[in-house]
Design a protein around this motif. Structure first.
Motif, PDB file in Angstrom:
ATOM      1  N   LYS A 257       3.102   5.514  21.994  1.00  0.00           N
ATOM      2  CA  LYS A 257       1.675   5.344  21.717  1.00  0.00           C
ATOM      3  C   LYS A 257       0.815   6.218  22.610  1.00  0.00           C
ATOM      4  N   ASP A 299      -7.622  -4.460  15.286  1.00  0.00           N
ATOM      5  CA  ASP A 299      -6.461  -3.830  14.633  1.00  0.00           C
ATOM      6  C   ASP A 299      -5.931  -4.695  13.497  1.00  0.00           C
ATOM      7  N   ASN A 311      -4.375  -8.152  13.204  1.00  0.00           N
ATOM      8  CA  ASN A 311      -3.326  -8.207  14.227  1.00  0.00           C
ATOM      9  C   ASN A 311      -3.919  -8.660  15.550  1.00  0.00           C
ATOM     10  N   GLU A 312      -4.886  -7.911  16.067  1.00  0.00           N
ATOM     11  CA  GLU A 312      -5.428  -8.297  17.376  1.00  0.00           C
ATOM     12  C   GLU A 312      -6.756  -7.609  17.629  1.00  0.00           C
ATOM     13  N   ASN A 314      -8.887  -5.775  20.857  1.00  0.00           N
ATOM     14  CA  ASN A 314      -8.757  -5.212  22.205  1.00  0.00           C
ATOM     15  C   ASN A 314     -10.157  -4.988  22.754  1.00  0.00           C
TER      16      ASN A 314
HETATM   17 MG    MG Z   1      -1.873  -3.520  19.707  1.00  0.00          MG
END
Ligand code: MG
Ligand code: ADP
Ligand code: MG
Length: 355
Positions: A257, A299, A311-312, A314
């Motif tokens: 990443k 995300d 998903n999440e 941040n």
């Molecule tokens: Mg992530």
């Protein structure tokens, strides 16, 4: 006005934080602001660097070497005063703090609480939103209440695992389909996360994740594209265009990443308009669900059938020149310079309202 950049830090995302700090300093409007770098070593020592009055004062060669950053800060200031610098050194008049720190002790409300105590304005989410965003179990609960679609999952803690491992394995396998993703509740950058395809791998993955946190999430894995949206603002938050990660593998680890840059971004994502606007609505709902302010990157997974799952979130996303967050805004028509200035203004406005 002075911008105090807090960067480095004790989390696994130390290096990315240095890259982000370097990028931000290059974009700051030095006709309006000066920059006070404060570098946090991997061991947690705070080191004050020289006051910067131009972008080139943060040398290019410091970008990836924490040892160089450390000696640069040390040499210029001549004071490495141990674990913490004097809080009074940060709490100066006319300062906005930019805590460009990721993961535990950076993005999870702890540093935010410290800055609240110092009564300083700071960029990004407040204490509760930072903590909720970092904790995958708490954020999943809040997302559920906000009606956001998520992949099926179960959550448990160390105590439950130790007392009845077999039951938890049976529960996972009874309600979720392999492959599964096992995650520590409180981390980022894929640290401690495994993708598993059978019971024995599941056991190993849980034991690994337990080395990072007492609380664990086991999620059903899905085959999906990954889409991301940038959010900016306080009560008036707005969203960017949707971006997409062009994936070459099923699961990206930290190096892929961030270090090897093997993940390409497609901005805007090549998806139908109605899907994009649904994703944007969900992003804003997630932002509100955790009571976020300042900024966040939300995300999503997007299946080829058109199903969307969050998903999440941040709350202090990567901010290098290659990072999704600033590039999503660039793709929406907002330059990095204006974006960074807006983040500073948002920090000041929230501080005025709260104090
Ligand atoms: Mg992530
Ligand atoms: P982190 O907070 O560490 O980034 P994520 O939950 O985003 O953790 O997981 C890291 C990566 O793992 C994701 O970007 C995705 O590539 C993969 N991943 C995580 N959960 C799933 C899932 N349920 N199905 C498929 N891939 C997943
Ligand atoms: Mg994360």
């Amino acid at each position: 006005m002075k911008i105090t950049m807090l960067y480095g830090g004790q989390s696994a995302e130390h290096d990315i934080s240095i890259l982000s700090a370097h990028n931000i300093v290059q974009q700051i409007m030095f006709d309006v602001y000066t920059v006070q770098p404060i570098y946090i070593t991997r061991q947690g020592k705070w080191i004050k660097g020289p006051l910067l009055e131009e972008p080139s004062a943060f040398p290019e060669q410091l970008r990836l070497s924490s040892a160089q950053v450390e000696s640069w800060c040390d040499n210029e200031k001549g004071s490495s005063t141990g674990i913490n610098i004097n809080p009074g050194d940060i709490a100066e008049e006319d300062t906005v703090v930019f805590p460009i720190l990721h993961g535990p002790n950076g993005e999870d409300g702890t540093i935010q609480g410290f800055l609240e105590i110092l009564n300083l304005p700071y960029v990004g989410a407040g204490v509760a939103a930072s903590a909720a965003g970092m904790d995958k179990i708490i954020s999943k609960n809040l997302f559920e209440r906000a009606g956001l679609p998520q992949v099926p999952y179960i959550a448990f803690d160390q105590r439950e695992w130790q007392s009845d491992k077999e039951d938890l394995i049976a529960r996972s396998e009874g309600s979720l389909l392999y492959p599964l993703f096992v995650k520590p509740a409180n981390l980022g950058s894929s640290v401690g996360i495994s993708r598993v395809t059978d019971s024995s791998e599941l056991v190993e993955a849980v034991e690994l994740a337990l080395q990072f946190d007492r609380r664990i999430v086991v999620e059903q894995g899905i085959r999906a594209e990954e889409c991301e949206v940038a959010v900016l603002g306080n009560d008036d938050a707005h969203v960017s265009v949707v971006g997409q990660l062009v994936k070459q593998s099923d699961f990206y680890n930290y190096d892929e990443k961030y270090i090897n840059n093997t993940v390409e971004m497609q901005i805007p994502a090549e998806i139908p308009d109605h899907i994009a606007s649904q994703v944007q609505d969900y992003a804003l709902a997630a932002y509100r669900a955790i009571d976020c302010s300042g900024l966040a990157r939300v995300d999503f997974f997007l299946t080829n059938k058109g199903d969307i799952y969050i998903n999440e979130i941040n709350t202090m996303p990567g901010f290098t020149q290659y990072s999704m967050y600033p590039n999503l805004w660039l793709g929406t028509g907002l330059s990095q310079r204006d974006l960074i200035d807006e983040l500073i203004q948002l920090a000041l406005r929230r501080h005025e309202r709260n104090s």
